[in-house]
Design a protein around this motif. Sequence first.
Motif: not given
Length: 154
Positions: A1-19
């Motif tokens: 994984v070159m990069k990782a970041k959280i794009l969105f969080r709502n309680g137990n739900d996430f949208r994340v980015f990985f390169c």
Amino acid sequence: VMKAKILFRNGNDFRVFFCFYKKKAMVTTVHNTEHEVHYIPIDAHRLQTRTWTTRIAQAEDHGKPDGPEKPVGNDSGYLWRLHTYWRYLERDGGTYIQLESVTLSRDIPALLDWLIRPFVEGVPRESVAFTLGTTRKALMELHASTSATKTTQK
């Protein structure tokens, strides 16, 4: 994984980015991916997560991962879908972890099969082994530092 970041969080739900960057033999790829992650607490000692890709785009030039991407769906097809299922169980003074991963690629052209198949079949296996090994190492370090802190506080 070159990069990782959280794009969105709502309680137990996430949208994340990985390169993801992978080089094996003569093949190198970089994929920019987005994932939906859902944490599901079962009880005080059990948790599971489900993760699935919502977007996979291959970088046009693996040397420039932040550069232009190939159109989604019009890439080499090495990584088409990725779903992971984690189960955690706290027990016996530790944590048991089970990981299932479903990785799909597109068809491999017959003339390139000998070159591409080892890459397509080996990367998911190596990725799961690396992920579990890294997770184990991080948990062991956390446990050691927590134990050391408790000892100094006594």
